[in-house]
Design a protein around this motif. Structure first.
Motif, short mmCIF file in Angstrom:
data_model
loop_
_atom_site.label_atom_id
_atom_site.label_comp_id
_atom_site.label_asym_id
_atom_site.label_seq_id
_atom_site.Cartn_x
_atom_site.Cartn_y
_atom_site.Cartn_z
N LEU A 102 1.04 -1.41 -0.09
CA LEU A 102 -0.06 0.21 0.65
C LEU A 102 0.59 1.16 -0.08
CD1 LEU A 102 -1.87 -2.29 1.13
CD2 LEU A 102 -3.39 -0.14 2.31
N ILE A 103 1.50 0.94 0.73
CA ILE A 103 2.72 2.80 0.99
C ILE A 103 3.85 2.65 -0.80
CG2 ILE A 103 5.11 2.71 1.97
CD1 ILE A 103 2.70 3.38 3.69
N GLU A 104 3.88 1.25 -1.17
CA GLU A 104 4.72 1.41 -2.36
C GLU A 104 3.58 2.24 -3.32
OE1 GLU A 104 6.92 -1.50 -5.88
OE2 GLU A 104 6.02 -2.40 -3.14
N GLU A 105 2.42 1.67 -3.08
CA GLU A 105 1.91 2.25 -4.83
C GLU A 105 1.52 3.93 -4.18
OE1 GLU A 105 -1.37 2.49 -7.44
OE2 GLU A 105 0.17 0.90 -6.74
N ALA A 106 1.24 4.23 -2.75
CA ALA A 106 1.31 5.57 -2.56
C ALA A 106 2.17 6.35 -2.48
CB ALA A 106 0.61 5.78 -0.96
N LEU A 107 3.20 6.42 -2.56
CA LEU A 107 4.84 6.80 -3.06
C LEU A 107 4.61 7.10 -4.45
CD1 LEU A 107 6.72 5.94 0.02
CD2 LEU A 107 5.01 7.33 -0.46
N SER A 108 3.89 6.01 -5.68
CA SER A 108 4.14 6.12 -6.58
C SER A 108 3.57 7.27 -7.67
CB SER A 108 3.10 5.37 -7.55
OG SER A 108 1.67 4.63 -7.31
N GLU A 109 2.65 8.57 -6.90
CA GLU A 109 2.46 9.61 -7.33
C GLU A 109 2.52 10.65 -6.17
OE1 GLU A 109 -1.83 9.91 -8.38
OE2 GLU A 109 -1.47 7.97 -9.18
N GLU A 110 2.77 12.20 -6.60
CA GLU A 110 2.38 13.27 -5.69
C GLU A 110 1.43 12.91 -4.64
OE1 GLU A 110 4.92 14.59 -4.07
OE2 GLU A 110 6.48 13.40 -5.28
N PHE A 111 1.13 13.03 -3.30
CA PHE A 111 -0.19 14.30 -3.15
C PHE A 111 0.06 15.21 -1.73
CE2 PHE A 111 1.30 9.83 -0.64
CZ PHE A 111 1.33 10.43 0.52
N GLY A 112 -1.03 16.08 -1.24
CA GLY A 112 -1.14 16.71 -0.56
C GLY A 112 -1.11 16.28 0.66
N GLN A 113 -2.98 16.24 1.10
CA GLN A 113 -3.72 16.08 1.93
C GLN A 113 -4.01 14.57 1.61
OE1 GLN A 113 -5.56 18.48 5.46
NE2 GLN A 113 -7.64 17.64 4.46
N PHE A 114 -3.98 13.77 3.08
CA PHE A 114 -4.57 12.18 3.21
C PHE A 114 -5.40 11.36 4.12
CE2 PHE A 114 -0.23 11.61 4.81
CZ PHE A 114 0.36 10.44 5.93
N LEU A 115 -5.92 10.64 4.22
CA LEU A 115 -6.51 9.91 5.43
C LEU A 115 -6.02 8.84 5.70
CD1 LEU A 115 -8.65 9.94 7.67
CD2 LEU A 115 -9.44 9.68 5.80
N ASP A 116 -5.47 8.14 6.33
CA ASP A 116 -5.55 6.85 6.78
C ASP A 116 -6.60 6.66 7.95
OD1 ASP A 116 -4.66 4.50 7.84
OD2 ASP A 116 -2.95 5.07 8.95
N LEU A 117 -7.27 5.45 6.89
CA LEU A 117 -8.65 4.82 7.51
C LEU A 117 -8.60 3.75 8.92
CD1 LEU A 117 -11.98 6.20 7.57
CD2 LEU A 117 -12.22 4.91 5.59
N GLY A 118 -8.66 4.16 9.72
CA GLY A 118 -8.73 3.01 10.23
C GLY A 118 -6.99 3.13 11.18
N VAL A 119 -6.67 3.80 12.12
CA VAL A 119 -5.47 4.47 11.79
C VAL A 119 -4.48 2.86 12.07
CG1 VAL A 119 -5.12 5.36 14.45
CG2 VAL A 119 -3.14 6.08 12.26
N GLY A 120 -5.21 2.05 13.41
CA GLY A 120 -4.42 0.93 13.91
C GLY A 120 -2.84 1.60 15.43
N SER A 121 -1.81 1.23 14.52
CA SER A 121 -0.57 1.40 15.35
C SER A 121 0.53 2.74 14.37
CB SER A 121 0.81 0.77 14.59
OG SER A 121 0.64 0.43 13.97
N GLY A 122 -0.40 3.85 13.50
CA GLY A 122 -0.17 4.16 12.56
C GLY A 122 1.44 4.51 11.72
N CYS A 123 1.71 2.91 11.64
CA CYS A 123 2.36 2.37 10.36
C CYS A 123 2.46 2.83 9.20
CB CYS A 123 2.69 1.13 10.75
SG CYS A 123 1.31 0.46 9.76
N LEU A 124 0.99 3.06 9.22
CA LEU A 124 0.78 3.66 7.35
C LEU A 124 1.12 5.22 7.66
CD1 LEU A 124 -2.23 1.36 6.32
CD2 LEU A 124 0.28 1.39 5.51
N LEU A 125 0.29 5.97 8.49
CA LEU A 125 0.54 7.34 8.89
C LEU A 125 1.57 8.17 8.17
CD1 LEU A 125 -1.24 10.12 9.24
CD2 LEU A 125 -1.36 9.05 11.47
#
Length: 278
Positions: A102-125
């Motif tokens: 999921l991280i690899e795909e997210a980083l494939s293009e630019e983004f500004g504000q994002f939401l980690d829906l179900g943040v858990g440990s916060g590793c994605l955020l």
């Protein structure tokens, strides 16, 4: 155990094997190293035999926990994700290597504000914030315990000024739009949950794994609202469970999002779907 020596490590490995632990030798080494504070391979047999008794006592306590099938990450309260170590406990789901796609795909293009829906440990955020220094993140979770743990990890990486944590039932407390929404929602069905390994069933938070349904209710809830919170051309990157590709795809066909990509995991199985608001 009254006498401590290198034979104690062999005995601990055997105990874990008898308890049904999948990789007893590896786990014995990891737990011993956590007590020792260094790699065991840097020591010879004589050095191991002269290690103070208090370290062996601590090691014995950890082995007892592992015999009960508590995962190593829960015992030492640390789990690695994307090359970084995160604080975890039994209130949050341990980060999984497969989720890194999921991280690899997210980083494939630019983004500004994002939401980690179900943040858990916060590793994605945390990972997205560190990798994208110009981004701003919101992490939401229905569990106050998850919000606390995510807060610990945000503090650890010095990211307090670049994100916000919100206790929210899905989108209930979300009031802004995003270029990216990323989520690893509960996708284990009620029946599947009963077949999970003890490490997962007894030591991971049930709410992070299953809604005690058919394993698809999370996707229905997200699909029913997600479009309202995505900017034009925004992306939804969402993890899916094994064998749920076709069902999840059908659920999102009823939205105005377009399926853009299917992301395989380390085994080549579709692990995430990428949708775009067009």
């Amino acid at each position: 155990m009254g006498t401590w020596s290198s034979d104690t490590l062999k005995s601990a490995t055997l105990r874990l094997h008898k308890a049904g632990v999948e990789n007893p030798g590896y786990d014995t080494t990891k737990l011993f190293e956590s007590c020792l504070g260094k790699r065991i391979y840097s020591l010879n047999k004589e050095e191991i035999d002269t290690i103070p008794g208090k370290i062996w006592s601590s090691f014995e306590n950890l082995i007892k926990l592992r015999e009960q099938r508590m995962p190593i990450a829960k015992i030492v309260n640390e789990k690695e994700f994307w090359g970084r170590s995160f604080h975890v406990n039994t209130e949050v789901l341990d980060p999984r290597p497969d989720t890194e796609v999921l991280i690899e795909e997210a980083l494939s293009e630019e983004f500004g504000q994002f939401l980690d829906l179900g943040v858990g440990s916060g590793c994605l955020l945390v990972t997205l914030l560190v990798e994208k220094p110009a981004a701003y993140g919101v992490g939401s979770d229905i569990s106050p315990s998850c919000i606390r743990v995510a807060g610990i990890n945000i503090e650890r990486f010095g990211l307090k000024d670049r994100c916000k944590l919100v206790t929210s039932d899905w989108f209930s407390e979300i009031n802004c739009n995003f270029d990216l929404i990323i989520s690893n929602p509960p996708y284990i069905s009620k029946d599947e949950y009963e077949t999970l390994q003890p490490e997962i069933r007894y030591f991971e938070p049930k709410i992070a794994l299953t809604l005690e349904d058919d394993g698809l209710e999370s996707y229905r809830k997200i699909a029913s609202e997600v479009s309202k919170y995505l900017n034009h051309n925004g992306r939804l990157i969402i993890e899916i469970g094994f064998g749920k590709y076709h069902q999840v795809k059908r659920i999102f066909e009823r939205t105005d999002l377009s399926l853009e990509n299917e992301i395989p995991d380390l085994c080549g199985i579709t692990r995430a779907l990428v949708f775009r608001k067009v």
